[in-house]
Design a protein around this motif. Sequence first.
Motif, PDB file in Angstrom:
ATOM      1  N   ALA A  90       7.704  10.899   2.851  1.00  0.00           N
ATOM      2  CA  ALA A  90       6.601  11.024   1.893  1.00  0.00           C
ATOM      3  C   ALA A  90       5.757   9.754   1.858  1.00  0.00           C
ATOM      4  N   ILE A  91       6.397   8.593   1.823  1.00  0.00           N
ATOM      5  CA  ILE A  91       5.648   7.334   1.724  1.00  0.00           C
ATOM      6  C   ILE A  91       4.964   7.003   3.047  1.00  0.00           C
ATOM      7  N   ARG A  92       5.628   7.249   4.147  1.00  0.00           N
ATOM      8  CA  ARG A  92       4.975   7.024   5.454  1.00  0.00           C
ATOM      9  C   ARG A  92       3.730   7.905   5.583  1.00  0.00           C
ATOM     10  N   ASP A  93       3.814   9.140   5.098  1.00  0.00           N
ATOM     11  CA  ASP A  93       2.667  10.046   5.120  1.00  0.00           C
ATOM     12  C   ASP A  93       1.521   9.508   4.269  1.00  0.00           C
ATOM     13  N   LEU A  94       1.832   9.032   3.051  1.00  0.00           N
ATOM     14  CA  LEU A  94       0.790   8.454   2.187  1.00  0.00           C
ATOM     15  C   LEU A  94       0.118   7.272   2.861  1.00  0.00           C
ATOM     16  N   LYS A  95       0.928   6.375   3.424  1.00  0.00           N
ATOM     17  CA  LYS A  95       0.374   5.194   4.081  1.00  0.00           C
ATOM     18  C   LYS A  95      -0.514   5.582   5.255  1.00  0.00           C
ATOM     19  N   ALA A  96      -0.153   6.624   5.981  1.00  0.00           N
ATOM     20  CA  ALA A  96      -0.936   7.060   7.139  1.00  0.00           C
ATOM     21  C   ALA A  96      -2.229   7.760   6.720  1.00  0.00           C
ATOM     22  N   ARG A  97      -2.190   8.508   5.621  1.00  0.00           N
ATOM     23  CA  ARG A  97      -3.353   9.308   5.193  1.00  0.00           C
ATOM     24  C   ARG A  97      -4.386   8.514   4.417  1.00  0.00           C
ATOM     25  N   LEU A  98      -3.948   7.497   3.678  1.00  0.00           N
ATOM     26  CA  LEU A  98      -4.851   6.784   2.775  1.00  0.00           C
ATOM     27  C   LEU A  98      -5.295   5.454   3.363  1.00  0.00           C
ATOM     28  N   ALA A  99      -6.368   4.928   2.800  1.00  0.00           N
ATOM     29  CA  ALA A  99      -6.851   3.596   3.146  1.00  0.00           C
ATOM     30  C   ALA A  99      -6.834   2.755   1.880  1.00  0.00           C
ATOM     31  N   GLY A 100      -6.639   1.466   2.007  1.00  0.00           N
ATOM     32  CA  GLY A 100      -6.630   0.579   0.857  1.00  0.00           C
ATOM     33  C   GLY A 100      -5.213   0.236   0.444  1.00  0.00           C
ATOM     34  N   GLU A 101      -5.055  -0.023  -0.844  1.00  0.00           N
ATOM     35  CA  GLU A 101      -3.745  -0.420  -1.377  1.00  0.00           C
ATOM     36  C   GLU A 101      -3.127   0.691  -2.202  1.00  0.00           C
ATOM     37  N   ILE A 102      -1.841   0.877  -1.985  1.00  0.00           N
ATOM     38  CA  ILE A 102      -1.019   1.741  -2.827  1.00  0.00           C
ATOM     39  C   ILE A 102      -0.001   0.818  -3.465  1.00  0.00           C
ATOM     40  N   THR A 103       0.069   0.854  -4.767  1.00  0.00           N
ATOM     41  CA  THR A 103       1.044   0.010  -5.442  1.00  0.00           C
ATOM     42  C   THR A 103       2.313   0.800  -5.694  1.00  0.00           C
ATOM     43  N   VAL A 104       3.435   0.108  -5.610  1.00  0.00           N
ATOM     44  CA  VAL A 104       4.713   0.714  -5.958  1.00  0.00           C
ATOM     45  C   VAL A 104       5.152   0.059  -7.258  1.00  0.00           C
ATOM     46  N   SER A 105       5.556   0.861  -8.224  1.00  0.00           N
ATOM     47  CA  SER A 105       5.899   0.341  -9.549  1.00  0.00           C
ATOM     48  C   SER A 105       7.341   0.686  -9.886  1.00  0.00           C
ATOM     49  N   GLY A 106       8.080  -0.342 -10.204  1.00  0.00           N
ATOM     50  CA  GLY A 106       9.477  -0.192 -10.579  1.00  0.00           C
ATOM     51  C   GLY A 106      10.373  -0.895  -9.577  1.00  0.00           C
ATOM     52  N   PRO A 107      11.201  -1.836 -10.045  1.00  0.00           N
ATOM     53  CA  PRO A 107      12.050  -2.617  -9.140  1.00  0.00           C
ATOM     54  C   PRO A 107      13.027  -1.784  -8.316  1.00  0.00           C
ATOM     55  N   GLU A 108      13.603  -0.753  -8.889  1.00  0.00           N
ATOM     56  CA  GLU A 108      14.584   0.031  -8.132  1.00  0.00           C
ATOM     57  C   GLU A 108      13.908   0.833  -7.023  1.00  0.00           C
ATOM     58  N   LEU A 109      12.779   1.449  -7.315  1.00  0.00           N
ATOM     59  CA  LEU A 109      12.039   2.156  -6.284  1.00  0.00           C
ATOM     60  C   LEU A 109      11.571   1.167  -5.216  1.00  0.00           C
ATOM     61  N   ALA A 110      11.072   0.000  -5.645  1.00  0.00           N
ATOM     62  CA  ALA A 110      10.629  -1.010  -4.678  1.00  0.00           C
ATOM     63  C   ALA A 110      11.783  -1.433  -3.775  1.00  0.00           C
ATOM     64  N   GLN A 111      12.984  -1.542  -4.328  1.00  0.00           N
ATOM     65  CA  GLN A 111      14.134  -1.913  -3.499  1.00  0.00           C
ATOM     66  C   GLN A 111      14.425  -0.837  -2.470  1.00  0.00           C
ATOM     67  N   SER A 112      14.369   0.417  -2.879  1.00  0.00           N
ATOM     68  CA  SER A 112      14.583   1.514  -1.918  1.00  0.00           C
ATOM     69  C   SER A 112      13.546   1.469  -0.806  1.00  0.00           C
ATOM     70  N   LEU A 113      12.288   1.217  -1.166  1.00  0.00           N
ATOM     71  CA  LEU A 113      11.226   1.164  -0.168  1.00  0.00           C
ATOM     72  C   LEU A 113      11.325  -0.097   0.681  1.00  0.00           C
ATOM     73  N   THR A 114      11.809  -1.189   0.112  1.00  0.00           N
ATOM     74  CA  THR A 114      12.071  -2.411   0.880  1.00  0.00           C
ATOM     75  C   THR A 114      13.153  -2.146   1.916  1.00  0.00           C
ATOM     76  N   ASP A 115      14.222  -1.485   1.486  1.00  0.00           N
ATOM     77  CA  ASP A 115      15.327  -1.162   2.404  1.00  0.00           C
ATOM     78  C   ASP A 115      14.855  -0.307   3.573  1.00  0.00           C
ATOM     79  N   LEU A 116      13.817   0.512   3.336  1.00  0.00           N
ATOM     80  CA  LEU A 116      13.262   1.363   4.393  1.00  0.00           C
ATOM     81  C   LEU A 116      12.195   0.643   5.227  1.00  0.00           C
ATOM     82  N   GLY A 117      11.896  -0.603   4.853  1.00  0.00           N
ATOM     83  CA  GLY A 117      10.899  -1.376   5.590  1.00  0.00           C
ATOM     84  C   GLY A 117       9.476  -0.942   5.331  1.00  0.00           C
TER      85      GLY A 117
END
Length: 176
Positions: free
Chosen positions: A101-128
């Motif tokens: 889902a996040i790779r798709d968002l990054k590929a489809r959109l331009a600009g900045e997408i913010t991630v909010s919440g430390p636990e979600l950010a950690q999961s996304l950090t772990d996924l690179g």
Amino acid sequence: MAKLVFGMNQSLDGYVDHTEMRTSPALFRHWIEHVRGLAGSVYGRRMYETMNYWDEDRPEWSPEQHEFAAAWRRQPKWVVSRTLKSVGPNATLVEGDLETAIRDLKARLAGEITVSGPELAQSLTDLGLVDEYRLYLHPAVLGRGKPFFAGPRPPLRLVASDRIDEDVIRLTYVPA
């Protein structure tokens, strides 16, 4: 391709608790402009439930609060949750594979997408998937709370430091 950014207000000892840190008019103006410029935001359930406070106008709000709420409402939001069954206006529930889902968002959109919440950010950090970390350091020591980094701090490289107001400095890091 969009850039995924994790940034939050943080105490000097590494905790994120917006109720414990003062937001000056200059810092609030910074957040209004930041939200206004986003391609969208990805929220964990708890942070989304905190932020959906801005979905309905309140008579006691200042003009700046109304301005922030309008900017927040306009931006698309994606909410990652295993327990929510629905989300509010201009929001989409992300229930399946988070990485896809996040790779798709990054590929489809331009600009900045913010991630909010430390636990979600950690999961996304772990996924690179997090491209940039912005730590808004406040002159407060809380000694408790939710840490900015929910797990081990990834290897980072400082790329910028900016004074946001008289007390807050933003440190911007990228993965090393």
